[in-house]
Design a protein around this motif. Structure first.
Motif, PDB file in Angstrom:
ATOM      1  N   LYS A 103      19.595  51.297 -28.150  1.00 32.34           N
ATOM      2  CA  LYS A 103      19.286  50.272 -29.149  1.00 32.34           C
ATOM      3  C   LYS A 103      18.906  49.008 -28.388  1.00 32.34           C
ATOM      4  O   LYS A 103      19.355  48.781 -27.260  1.00 32.34           O
ATOM      5  CB  LYS A 103      20.458  50.036 -30.094  1.00 32.34           C
ATOM      6  CG  LYS A 103      21.712  49.518 -29.426  1.00 32.34           C
ATOM      7  CD  LYS A 103      22.832  49.362 -30.431  1.00 32.34           C
ATOM      8  CE  LYS A 103      24.106  48.901 -29.718  1.00 32.34           C
ATOM      9  NZ  LYS A 103      25.206  48.730 -30.646  1.00 32.34           N
ATOM     10  N   ALA A 104      18.077  48.185 -29.034  1.00 31.77           N
ATOM     11  CA  ALA A 104      17.609  46.957 -28.398  1.00 31.77           C
ATOM     12  C   ALA A 104      17.145  45.981 -29.473  1.00 31.77           C
ATOM     13  O   ALA A 104      17.103  46.318 -30.661  1.00 31.77           O
ATOM     14  CB  ALA A 104      16.475  47.270 -27.420  1.00 31.77           C
ATOM     15  N   ASP A 105      16.758  44.796 -29.045  1.00 30.16           N
ATOM     16  CA  ASP A 105      16.329  43.751 -29.977  1.00 30.16           C
ATOM     17  C   ASP A 105      14.876  43.896 -30.428  1.00 30.16           C
ATOM     18  O   ASP A 105      14.458  43.225 -31.370  1.00 30.16           O
ATOM     19  CB  ASP A 105      16.522  42.369 -29.349  1.00 30.16           C
ATOM     20  CG  ASP A 105      17.999  42.036 -29.148  1.00 30.16           C
ATOM     21  OD1 ASP A 105      18.840  42.568 -29.908  1.00 30.16           O
ATOM     22  OD2 ASP A 105      18.305  41.250 -28.239  1.00 30.16           O
ATOM     23  N   LEU A 110      13.338  48.373 -26.349  1.00 30.63           N
ATOM     24  CA  LEU A 110      13.929  49.705 -26.448  1.00 30.63           C
ATOM     25  C   LEU A 110      13.172  50.693 -25.574  1.00 30.63           C
ATOM     26  O   LEU A 110      13.767  51.447 -24.805  1.00 30.63           O
ATOM     27  CB  LEU A 110      13.934  50.185 -27.904  1.00 30.63           C
ATOM     28  CG  LEU A 110      14.472  51.596 -28.133  1.00 30.63           C
ATOM     29  CD1 LEU A 110      15.966  51.675 -27.852  1.00 30.63           C
ATOM     30  CD2 LEU A 110      14.170  52.054 -29.563  1.00 30.63           C
ATOM     31  N   GLU A 143      15.697  50.455 -37.893  1.00 29.64           N
ATOM     32  CA  GLU A 143      15.941  49.059 -37.546  1.00 29.64           C
ATOM     33  C   GLU A 143      16.947  48.503 -38.541  1.00 29.64           C
ATOM     34  O   GLU A 143      16.863  48.773 -39.738  1.00 29.64           O
ATOM     35  CB  GLU A 143      14.637  48.266 -37.603  1.00 29.64           C
ATOM     36  CG  GLU A 143      14.789  46.832 -37.146  1.00 29.64           C
ATOM     37  CD  GLU A 143      13.479  46.077 -37.095  1.00 29.64           C
ATOM     38  OE1 GLU A 143      13.540  44.847 -37.009  1.00 29.64           O
ATOM     39  OE2 GLU A 143      12.417  46.707 -37.155  1.00 29.64           O
ATOM     40  N   THR A 147      18.056  44.891 -34.917  1.00 37.04           N
ATOM     41  CA  THR A 147      18.337  45.840 -33.837  1.00 37.04           C
ATOM     42  C   THR A 147      17.550  47.116 -34.088  1.00 37.04           C
ATOM     43  O   THR A 147      17.606  47.686 -35.172  1.00 37.04           O
ATOM     44  CB  THR A 147      19.846  46.161 -33.753  1.00 37.04           C
ATOM     45  OG1 THR A 147      20.562  44.946 -33.513  1.00 37.04           O
ATOM     46  CG2 THR A 147      20.132  47.141 -32.630  1.00 37.04           C
ATOM     47  N   TYR A 149      16.856  51.011 -33.202  1.00 34.94           N
ATOM     48  CA  TYR A 149      17.542  52.198 -32.706  1.00 34.94           C
ATOM     49  C   TYR A 149      16.517  53.289 -32.439  1.00 34.94           C
ATOM     50  O   TYR A 149      15.575  53.456 -33.218  1.00 34.94           O
ATOM     51  CB  TYR A 149      18.554  52.711 -33.736  1.00 34.94           C
ATOM     52  CG  TYR A 149      19.659  51.729 -34.027  1.00 34.94           C
ATOM     53  CD1 TYR A 149      20.842  51.767 -33.299  1.00 34.94           C
ATOM     54  CD2 TYR A 149      19.508  50.752 -35.002  1.00 34.94           C
ATOM     55  CE1 TYR A 149      21.866  50.851 -33.548  1.00 34.94           C
ATOM     56  CE2 TYR A 149      20.520  49.834 -35.261  1.00 34.94           C
ATOM     57  CZ  TYR A 149      21.693  49.890 -34.532  1.00 34.94           C
ATOM     58  OH  TYR A 149      22.684  48.979 -34.773  1.00 34.94           O
TER      59      TYR A 149
END
Length: 159
Positions: A103-105, A110, A143, A147, A149
């Motif tokens: 997961k990332a912003d 990502l 999302e 975040t 995924y």
């Protein structure tokens, strides 16, 4: 240890619009910038929405593939349908896949994170399987509150 596993997947098809990455394959910063610019374009010009209109699910695929000795990158969706201007129909084989979760912003963050873990750690640690080429993909799956995924799927073969 990274969050990755080996999973058996059915073969599937991704319909994509793409570009050739012209940076040296060792210049990760330039490669990432070209990919980022490409994604900005497909989001702004309606290409991504066009792809979503024929998708079988809500997943967005960022596919990397070597084609005719060129490094290609595609925005795509899983579908058996086609669009008149689509760049490529990408066949993913049935078989074992290295699957890296994260997961990332942002989708770009990502993709960069999953790629680093997959190629810098997971494939190195896997002793019974190897990546021998073919398309690989980052899959943006959902999302939630900013975040993103997703997973990276890399077809592998038993050594």
């Amino acid at each position: 240890m990274a969050n990755y596993s080996l999973q058996e997947k059915e073969g599937f098809v991704v319909l994509g619009f793409g570009i050739e990455i012209v940076a040296d394959y060792r210049d990760q910063e330039s490669i990432n910038q070209q990919k980022s610019d490409f994604w900005e374009t497909v989001k702004k010009d309606g290409t991504l929405e066009q792809l979503k209109s024929v998708a079988d699910n809500n997943y967005i695929f960022a596919v990397n593939e070597a084609v005719n000795n060129k490094m290609m990158h595609y925005a795509g969706v899983m579908t058996e349908k086609t669009l008149p201007d689509a760049t490529r129909i990408i066949q993913f084989p049935k078989g074992p896949y290295l699957v890296v979760e994260g997961k990332a912003d942002s989708a770009q963050e990502l993709s960069n994170q999953l790629t680093a873990v997959a190629f810098g750690q997971a494939l190195v640690e896997m002793t019974d399987y190897a990546y021998v080429g073919g398309p690989n993909t980052t899959v943006e799956m959902s999302e939630d509150n900013g975040t993103v995924y997703g997973e990276m799927w890399i077809p592998v073969v038993k050594k």
